[in-house]
Enzyme design. Structure first.
Site, PDB file in Angstrom:
ATOM      1  N   PHE A 124       0.864  -1.182   0.000  1.00  0.00           N
ATOM      2  CA  PHE A 124       0.000   0.000   0.000  1.00  0.00           C
ATOM      3  C   PHE A 124       0.897   1.227   0.000  1.00  0.00           C
ATOM      4  O   PHE A 124       1.628   1.473   0.968  1.00  0.00           O
ATOM      5  CB  PHE A 124      -0.858  -0.046   1.263  1.00  0.00           C
ATOM      6  N   PRO A 129       8.075  10.768   0.276  1.00  0.00           N
ATOM      7  CA  PRO A 129       9.294  11.273   0.913  1.00  0.00           C
ATOM      8  C   PRO A 129       9.065  12.627   1.591  1.00  0.00           C
ATOM      9  O   PRO A 129       9.638  12.920   2.636  1.00  0.00           O
ATOM     10  CB  PRO A 129      10.275  11.413  -0.260  1.00  0.00           C
ATOM     11  N   SER A 133       2.324  12.116   7.720  1.00  0.00           N
ATOM     12  CA  SER A 133       1.176  12.543   8.526  1.00  0.00           C
ATOM     13  C   SER A 133       0.312  13.519   7.735  1.00  0.00           C
ATOM     14  O   SER A 133      -0.917  13.500   7.839  1.00  0.00           O
ATOM     15  CB  SER A 133       1.654  13.241   9.812  1.00  0.00           C
ATOM     16  N   ILE A 341      16.134  -5.583  32.472  1.00  0.00           N
ATOM     17  CA  ILE A 341      16.156  -6.808  33.288  1.00  0.00           C
ATOM     18  C   ILE A 341      17.238  -7.774  32.789  1.00  0.00           C
ATOM     19  O   ILE A 341      17.887  -8.463  33.576  1.00  0.00           O
ATOM     20  CB  ILE A 341      14.752  -7.475  33.288  1.00  0.00           C
ATOM     21  N   GLY A 343      20.029  -6.896  31.603  1.00  0.00           N
ATOM     22  CA  GLY A 343      21.360  -6.323  31.811  1.00  0.00           C
ATOM     23  C   GLY A 343      22.144  -6.290  30.495  1.00  0.00           C
ATOM     24  O   GLY A 343      21.566  -6.039  29.429  1.00  0.00           O
ATOM     25  N   GLU A 367       1.724   3.703  10.400  1.00  0.00           N
ATOM     26  CA  GLU A 367       0.255   3.770  10.307  1.00  0.00           C
ATOM     27  C   GLU A 367      -0.322   4.851  11.223  1.00  0.00           C
ATOM     28  O   GLU A 367      -1.344   4.655  11.882  1.00  0.00           O
ATOM     29  CB  GLU A 367      -0.371   2.388  10.543  1.00  0.00           C
ATOM     30  N   GLU A 371       1.342  11.043  17.842  1.00  0.00           N
ATOM     31  CA  GLU A 371       0.753  12.394  17.809  1.00  0.00           C
ATOM     32  C   GLU A 371      -0.516  12.383  16.952  1.00  0.00           C
ATOM     33  O   GLU A 371      -1.530  12.994  17.310  1.00  0.00           O
ATOM     34  CB  GLU A 371       1.765  13.406  17.252  1.00  0.00           C
TER      35      GLU A 371
HETATM   36  C1  LIG Z   1       9.335   0.562   8.681  1.00  0.00           C
HETATM   37  C2  LIG Z   1       8.226   1.399   8.135  1.00  0.00           C
HETATM   38  C3  LIG Z   1       7.251   0.817   7.331  1.00  0.00           C
HETATM   39  C4  LIG Z   1       6.252   1.614   6.750  1.00  0.00           C
HETATM   40  N1  LIG Z   1       5.334   1.049   5.884  1.00  0.00           N
HETATM   41  C5  LIG Z   1       4.481   1.857   5.195  1.00  0.00           C
HETATM   42  C6  LIG Z   1       3.634   1.321   4.158  1.00  0.00           C
HETATM   43  O1  LIG Z   1       3.609   0.106   3.900  1.00  0.00           O
HETATM   44  N2  LIG Z   1       2.852   2.181   3.456  1.00  0.00           N
HETATM   45  C7  LIG Z   1       2.846   3.529   3.696  1.00  0.00           C
HETATM   46  O2  LIG Z   1       2.143   4.254   2.997  1.00  0.00           O
HETATM   47  N3  LIG Z   1       3.625   4.067   4.683  1.00  0.00           N
HETATM   48  C8  LIG Z   1       4.441   3.260   5.420  1.00  0.00           C
HETATM   49  N4  LIG Z   1       5.246   3.795   6.400  1.00  0.00           N
HETATM   50  C9  LIG Z   1       5.203   5.236   6.639  1.00  0.00           C
HETATM   51  C10 LIG Z   1       4.617   5.639   7.983  1.00  0.00           C
HETATM   52  O3  LIG Z   1       3.237   5.425   7.987  1.00  0.00           O
HETATM   53  C11 LIG Z   1       5.018   7.109   8.207  1.00  0.00           C
HETATM   54  O4  LIG Z   1       6.404   7.104   8.495  1.00  0.00           O
HETATM   55  C12 LIG Z   1       4.237   7.771   9.320  1.00  0.00           C
HETATM   56  O5  LIG Z   1       2.895   7.936   8.944  1.00  0.00           O
HETATM   57  C13 LIG Z   1       4.818   9.143   9.676  1.00  0.00           C
HETATM   58  O6  LIG Z   1       5.016   9.928   8.537  1.00  0.00           O
HETATM   59  P1  LIG Z   1       6.449  10.633   8.314  1.00  0.00           P
HETATM   60  O7  LIG Z   1       7.497   9.609   8.466  1.00  0.00           O
HETATM   61  O8  LIG Z   1       6.390  11.353   7.027  1.00  0.00           O
HETATM   62  O9  LIG Z   1       6.606  11.648   9.505  1.00  0.00           O
HETATM   63  P2  LIG Z   1       6.086  13.169   9.515  1.00  0.00           P
HETATM   64  O10 LIG Z   1       4.680  13.213   9.067  1.00  0.00           O
HETATM   65  O11 LIG Z   1       7.077  14.011   8.815  1.00  0.00           O
HETATM   66  O12 LIG Z   1       6.128  13.496  11.065  1.00  0.00           O
HETATM   67  C14 LIG Z   1       7.336  13.886  11.747  1.00  0.00           C
HETATM   68  C15 LIG Z   1       6.976  14.171  13.205  1.00  0.00           C
HETATM   69  O13 LIG Z   1       6.089  15.296  13.261  1.00  0.00           O
HETATM   70  C16 LIG Z   1       4.922  14.940  13.983  1.00  0.00           C
HETATM   71  N5  LIG Z   1       3.789  15.658  13.413  1.00  0.00           N
HETATM   72  C17 LIG Z   1       3.389  15.723  12.131  1.00  0.00           C
HETATM   73  N6  LIG Z   1       2.302  16.476  11.992  1.00  0.00           N
HETATM   74  C18 LIG Z   1       1.980  16.923  13.244  1.00  0.00           C
HETATM   75  C19 LIG Z   1       0.962  17.767  13.782  1.00  0.00           C
HETATM   76  N7  LIG Z   1       0.015  18.293  13.010  1.00  0.00           N
HETATM   77  N8  LIG Z   1       0.948  18.007  15.115  1.00  0.00           N
HETATM   78  C20 LIG Z   1       1.894  17.453  15.912  1.00  0.00           C
HETATM   79  N9  LIG Z   1       2.905  16.650  15.464  1.00  0.00           N
HETATM   80  C21 LIG Z   1       2.928  16.395  14.152  1.00  0.00           C
HETATM   81  C22 LIG Z   1       4.793  13.439  13.813  1.00  0.00           C
HETATM   82  O14 LIG Z   1       3.998  12.866  14.825  1.00  0.00           O
HETATM   83  C23 LIG Z   1       6.248  13.024  13.897  1.00  0.00           C
HETATM   84  O15 LIG Z   1       6.637  12.950  15.238  1.00  0.00           O
HETATM   85  C24 LIG Z   1       6.209   3.015   7.030  1.00  0.00           C
HETATM   86  C25 LIG Z   1       7.172   3.583   7.880  1.00  0.00           C
HETATM   87  C26 LIG Z   1       8.166   2.807   8.420  1.00  0.00           C
HETATM   88  C27 LIG Z   1       9.206   3.459   9.289  1.00  0.00           C
END
Ligand SMILES: Cc1cc2nc3c(=O)[nH]c(=O)nc-3n(C[C@H](O)[C@H](O)[C@H](O)COP(=O)(O)OP(=O)(O)OC[C@H]3O[C@@H](n4cnc5c(N)ncnc54)[C@H](O)[C@@H]3O)c2cc1C
Length: 387
Positions: A124, A129, A133, A341, A343, A367, A371
């Site tokens: 999915f 990049p 969120s 635990i 160590g 997912e 936050e």
């Molecule tokens: C190992 C792995 C597997 C994944 N698999 C999938 C997949 O199969 N398909 C897919 O589509 N995605 C996948 N993801 C992506 C994952 O869902 C996103 O990394 C996640 O949703 C966060 O998005 P971001 O990394 O762009 O962080 P950002 O959105 O850039 O967020 C950075 C920080 O800012 C905070 N933040 C952002 N907006 C706000 C706000 N309005 N208020 C307060 N805090 C905020 C966030 O909580 C976070 O702490 C995967 C990620 C990883 C690491």
């Protein structure tokens, strides 16, 4: 009356997956993890066990179970290992589920039998990049109709199961137009190997090291118009539904990891001695384990509640966010305490708790970050961030 006792069918499944995780996964997964290698043999055996078809009806190749059963399998797998659990979670909840929920009969017939059998995996592609969120605001990938073809351009980041040798398709979310000044988003199935679709190398990850996560690029990638999944412009509503359900699955996986920390520690504190006594006799150790068990039990109840609501057809948005937030916190806290635990041995990769420690963090990110879960819960409480 409310009852959280498992029925006979669910209990039998729980036992089967627990045995499988102990006998098939546990002995070998550490080596795959250290090599950063996808465990094809284990995934094939999970397929034979029927795990990839659990929540789907038999007429599409599934096992005729329900989403609760699927979560139960994730919970038991994650007690031993999260890489195989996330491969199952993403393969089912993110890969096959959109095709089952929104696909035409022809799309279901084409893709689901092999996905339900675990012979093939789907992925999915939502996150980009430039933002995860902030979707749809931060989405840049586009798909334009050119006659009978969608032409896709853009990129996706962190996509689970997207580059394995058995990956058959990716559901890609893309902007297909604008309405009222807002991006119109649609879902399109892109078969693996389509010209113009490039799969990047496996990321070097902190955890989930035996799972597959990659960046994807689309450059004038053409797929047939009939690969549109559901109605044009319904992609936003579709991914909200997929993520709500997926969060329950991630909560089950998190609760499993939290319980796995308790399992490992209970064994260890009866074997390791310090100052002349086994660790289990020290009250500070007992209290730590009591807190860990309480967190694991609370996390389990949270996903049981959300999954039971889903199966009953009730609204799940708040319950799913609460389950994901609670269970991922529990996983993180239990992994930290379990490592303490153990160590020095807890810092050694050969011990499962080290793997749990490395695997727990992403549960607070994937997912929907913690936050984002808080934003959803606050919104459900009637509070909006209207600037
Ligand atoms: C190992 C792995 C597997 C994944 N698999 C999938 C997949 O199969 N398909 C897919 O589509 N995605 C996948 N993801 C992506 C994952 O869902 C996103 O990394 C996640 O949703 C966060 O998005 P971001 O990394 O762009 O962080 P950002 O959105 O850039 O967020 C950075 C920080 O800012 C905070 N933040 C952002 N907006 C706000 C706000 N309005 N208020 C307060 N805090 C905020 C966030 O909580 C976070 O702490 C995967 C990620 C990883 C690491």
């Amino acid at each position: 009356m409310i009852s959280f006792s498992l029925n006979d069918e669910h209990e039998a499944l729980r036992q089967t997956v627990q045995d499988f995780a102990r006998d098939v996964v546990a002995p070998v997964i550490g080596d795959f993890y250290e090599r950063g290698e996808f465990p094809y043999e284990i995934i094939a055996k999970m397929g034979k066990l029927g795990l990839f078809g659990l929540p789907f009806p038999e007429d599409v190749g599934g096992m005729g179970g329900d989403f609760f059963a699927f979560c139960l399998a994730l919970h038991e797998l994650a007690r031993v290992d999260s890489s195989v659990a996330i491969t199952l979670e993403a393969g089912v909840a993110l890969g096959a589920m959109p095709i089952y929920l929104f696909g035409t009969d022809a799309q279901r017939e084409r893709w689901l039998p092999a996905l339900c059998a675990g012979d093939r995996l789907a992925a999915f592609g939502l996150t980009e990049p430039g933002g995860g969120s902030d979707i749809p605001g931060g989405m840049r990938t586009t798909a334009q109709l050119d006659g009978d073809w969608w032409v896709i351009n853009g990129s996706k980041a962190f996509i689970t199961n997207s580059g394995t040798a058995i990956t058959s398709a990716i559901t890609v979310l893309a902007i297909t137009g604008r309405s009222d000044g807002r991006p119109q988003i649609s879902s399109i199935i892109v078969p693996a190997g389509t010209k113009g679709f490039t799969v990047g190398p496996e990321y070097s990850k902190v955890g989930w090291c035996a799972s597959d996560t990659r960046e994807l690029a689309f450059s004038d990638c053409r797929v047939p118009a009939q690969n549109l999944l559901g109605e044009q412009g319904r992609g936003y509503a579709q991914f909200l539904q997929i993520l709500d359900e997926g969060r329950i699955a991630i909560a089950a996986l998190s609760a499993g990891l939290a319980q796995g920390c308790v399992d490992e520690c209970l064994r260890y504190v009866g074997q390791r001695s310090a100052f002349g006594h086994e660790l289990r006799h020290y009250q500070s150790i007992q209290f730590k384990l009591a807190d860990m068990e309480a967190r694991a039990a609370t996390a389990r109840l949270a996903w049981y509640d959300a999954a039971a609501r889903l199966v009953a057809g009730e609204p799940i948005k708040k319950a799913a966010a609460i389950a994901k937030l609670t269970a991922s916190n529990a996983a993180m806290d239990n992994a930290r305490d379990a490592t303490q635990i153990f160590g020095g041995y807890g810092f050694m990769n050969e011990f499962p708790v080290a793997r749990f420690y490395r695997d727990a963090k992403v549960l607070e990110i994937g997912e929907g970050t913690s936050e984002v879960q808080r934003m959803i819960i606050a919104r459900e409480l009637g509070m909006n961030a209207d600037f």
